[in-house]
Design an enzyme around this catalytic site. Structure first.
Site, mmCIF file in Angstrom:
data_model
loop_
_atom_site.group_PDB
_atom_site.id
_atom_site.type_symbol
_atom_site.label_atom_id
_atom_site.label_comp_id
_atom_site.label_asym_id
_atom_site.label_seq_id
_atom_site.Cartn_x
_atom_site.Cartn_y
_atom_site.Cartn_z
ATOM 1 N N ASP A 96 -3.787 -3.205 4.542
ATOM 2 C CA ASP A 96 -4.336 -4.097 5.572
ATOM 3 C C ASP A 96 -4.780 -3.372 6.838
ATOM 4 O OD1 ASP A 96 -3.638 -6.150 3.882
ATOM 5 O OD2 ASP A 96 -2.227 -7.118 5.257
ATOM 6 N N ARG A 112 -26.252 -22.794 -12.702
ATOM 7 C CA ARG A 112 -27.575 -23.394 -12.951
ATOM 8 C C ARG A 112 -28.174 -23.910 -11.634
ATOM 9 N NH1 ARG A 112 -26.922 -28.197 -16.730
ATOM 10 N NH2 ARG A 112 -26.525 -26.550 -18.228
ATOM 11 N N CYS A 157 3.419 -12.600 -0.372
ATOM 12 C CA CYS A 157 2.664 -13.711 -0.963
ATOM 13 C C CYS A 157 3.587 -14.804 -1.503
ATOM 14 C CB CYS A 157 1.766 -13.198 -2.082
ATOM 15 S SG CYS A 157 0.869 -11.707 -1.637
ATOM 16 N N ASN A 212 -2.774 -3.078 -2.712
ATOM 17 C CA ASN A 212 -2.238 -2.359 -3.872
ATOM 18 C C ASN A 212 -3.241 -1.343 -4.400
ATOM 19 O OD1 ASN A 212 0.497 -3.137 -5.105
ATOM 20 N ND2 ASN A 212 -0.299 -5.077 -4.310
ATOM 21 N N TRP A 222 -20.133 -27.983 -20.928
ATOM 22 C CA TRP A 222 -20.683 -27.041 -19.947
ATOM 23 C C TRP A 222 -19.631 -26.916 -18.844
ATOM 24 C CZ3 TRP A 222 -25.277 -24.371 -20.043
ATOM 25 C CH2 TRP A 222 -26.228 -24.774 -21.000
ATOM 26 N N GLU A 278 10.309 2.746 6.769
ATOM 27 C CA GLU A 278 10.003 1.313 6.859
ATOM 28 C C GLU A 278 10.849 0.690 7.973
ATOM 29 O OE1 GLU A 278 7.957 -1.174 5.726
ATOM 30 O OE2 GLU A 278 9.237 -2.462 6.960
ATOM 31 N N ALA A 294 0.835 -1.203 0.000
ATOM 32 C CA ALA A 294 0.000 0.000 0.000
ATOM 33 C C ALA A 294 0.869 1.253 0.000
ATOM 34 C CB ALA A 294 -0.927 -0.016 1.220
ATOM 35 N N TYR A 319 -14.820 -23.544 -24.632
ATOM 36 C CA TYR A 319 -14.663 -24.981 -24.337
ATOM 37 C C TYR A 319 -13.695 -25.640 -25.320
ATOM 38 C CZ TYR A 319 -15.561 -29.911 -25.331
ATOM 39 O OH TYR A 319 -15.399 -31.218 -25.622
#
Ligand code: FAD
Length: 451
Positions: A285, A444, A46, A307, A436, A36, A13, A428
């Site tokens: 955060d 569905r 991450c 971010n 599907w 910092e 951030a 597909y």
């Protein structure tokens, strides 16, 4: 006159904001200083589990930009400097230079609090013993990598959140005996409904990771360093323990300065990232964001949101206008080759938020069932009864499953109904899906349930 922006916290951030502000305002118009506390800025937390696993090397590969690269862009970055206090009346911050304990003050016109989150440290006896770790900073990652490198032994992970599980997978990949202790009936309880989380538990057990559910740790045992973790059934030997019990916003600096803290425990901001106190901004955060479905404040700890909120703050600090449009909390992880993802609200969270919500579940495969690489996959979609508006989705499945969550994220973001998504023209071919796609089949099922 030149304005001065102080950024507190130099990761996602903070440095997004600094970069965006700098793009819009040159140094003779806006001075930018970022303080910092750690030795690193602009790093990818991450990626840390993949460094421990030996998949990503060296550790520096996780750094997007160094302090020197920021200097070249006219952003003054001071690592190993901790901001100790913020005085909003005199617009001053007090900083401790950690290498020599030197204390000094700095003046701001604008200050951005981007202090992130910290690991939850439960009041368990023995939690401060050497050998008990958490995984947040690059230094934590380096420590855990050094332990993993020392050769296979036994590690206990306390907590079944995604950081704990990614760490478990990393140690397992290095040949360690890994035990995960979860206080819940399953794992990943803030991403998945219980039945789906049991698929993850099964996959971990199949891989050889011992997952002990519904169990709390009594204490961590050792004298000079950790030796075992005690649970009701006895002691589990461990040369290392990793606490993976989630995170909480780092708001002490803001609270002590009188910046309002909201019901989520994070800093109150509007959608431009301004706090209610003039000249004080917050992002990442440590700050609240608006949940796009409930309209209520929430506090998520995600690199994506950090971010984006940092970017919004930086654009506004740079003199342009941006607003943060809210979050759906889209999240994804990988555990033992199972991909796990969620977005929006679970059925129970949606009901708790006041929606008349129902869910439909589809079980099938990641790609055409006759392809050799096909793997099981389950998708659950949540919709509002009557309107059929999509409210959430969860996915658990083999390779290729997880990023399907982005179809749901896009659909929910745009207020689509379940029956719209069922008939959306999804692509597909056998190596990618069934005719599907299971996304459409889950939609569905949710459509049927919500009619
Ligand atoms: P942070 O990254 O926490 O940075 C805050 C910085 O402020 C820190 O560097 C800290 O040292 C500094 N600081 C704090 N207080 C002070 C002070 N008083 N003075 C000076 N400096 C201070 N998110 C995802 O979206 N996807 C993922 O896959 C993912 N995986 C993760 C894996 C791990 C192991 C971890 C720990 C996090 C993961 N996250 C993930 C979350 C993501 O990393 C965070 O949401 C993001 O880093 C938050 O950015 P931030 O800038 O708000 O805070």
């Amino acid at each position: 006159m030149t304005d001065r922006l102080i950024v507190v916290g130099g990761d996602a951030a903070g440095m997004s904001a600094a970069s965006q502000a700098r793009r819009r305002r040159p140094p003779d118009d806006l001075e930018i200083v970022a303080y910092e506390r750690s030795s690193w800025v602009s790093y990818s937390a991450c990626g840390e589990p993949y460094h421990i696993a030996g998949e990503v090397d060296p550790l520096e590969a996780l750094v997007a930009r160094t302090p020197e690269q920021f200097e070249e862009r006219g952003i003054d970055v001071r690592i190993r400097h901790e901001v100790m206090a913020l005085d909003t009346a005199s617009r001053t911050v007090t900083i401790r230079r950690l290498d020599d304990d030197y204390l000094f003050d700095d003046h701001y016109d604008h200050v951005l609090i981007a202090t992130g989150a910290k690991a939850v440290r439960p009041p368990i006896t023995g939690r401060d013993l050497p050998g008990v770790h958490e995984l947040r900073t690059l230094d934590d990652a380096a420590d855990l990598r050094a332990i993993a490198d020392r050769g296979p032994d036994s590690v206990v992970i306390v907590g079944g959140g995604y950081i704990g599980l990614e760490t478990a997978e990393a140690f397992e990949a290095r040949g360690w005996n890994v035990t995960v202790i979860s206080a819940h009936p399953g794992v990943l309880d803030n991403m998945l409904d219980r039945d789906l989380s049991l698929d993850v538990v099964a996959a971990m057990r199949e891989r050889g990771i011992d997952v002990i559910t519904d169990t709390r740790v009594n204490c961590i045992v050792g004298t000079d360093r950790v030796r075992a973790v005690e649970i009701a059934s006895g002691e589990l030997p461990a040369v290392a323990v990793v606490l993976g019990l989630g995170s909480t916003p780092e708001i002490e600096l803001a609270r002590a300065a009188g910046i309002p803290i909201g019901p989520t425990g994070a800093i109150v901001v509007d959608d431009t990232q301004r706090t209610p106190v003039d000249g004080v901004w917050a992002a990442g955060d440590c700050a609240e964001v608006r949940h796009r479905l409930t309209g209520r404040p929430t506090n998520v700890h995600l690199g994506t949101v950090a971010n984006k909120t940092g970017r919004v703050a930086g654009i506004n600090l740079g003199g342009d206008a941006a607003t943060f449009p809210g979050t759906l909390g889209a999240a994804i992880t990988r555990v033992c080759e199972l991909e796990v993802a969620s977005v929006g609200l679970s059925e129970s969270d949606a009901v708790a938020a006041g929606f008349d919500a129902v869910a439909g579940t589809a079980r099938g495969t990641t790609i055409a069932g006759y392809m050799p690489q096909t793997r099981p996959m389950t998708i659950r979609a949540v919709a509002e009864r009557g309107t059929q508006r999509l409210l959430g989705a969860q996915i658990v499945g083999g390779p290729g499953a997880g990023k399907r969550i982005d179809v749901f994220a896009t659909a929910i973001w745009n207020d689509m109904r379940a029956d719209d998504l069922e008939w959306t023209d999804l692509s597909y071919a056998p190596p990618f899906s069934g005719t599907w796609d299971l996304v459409a089949i889950a939609a569905r099922e949710a459509s049927r349930a919500s009619r």
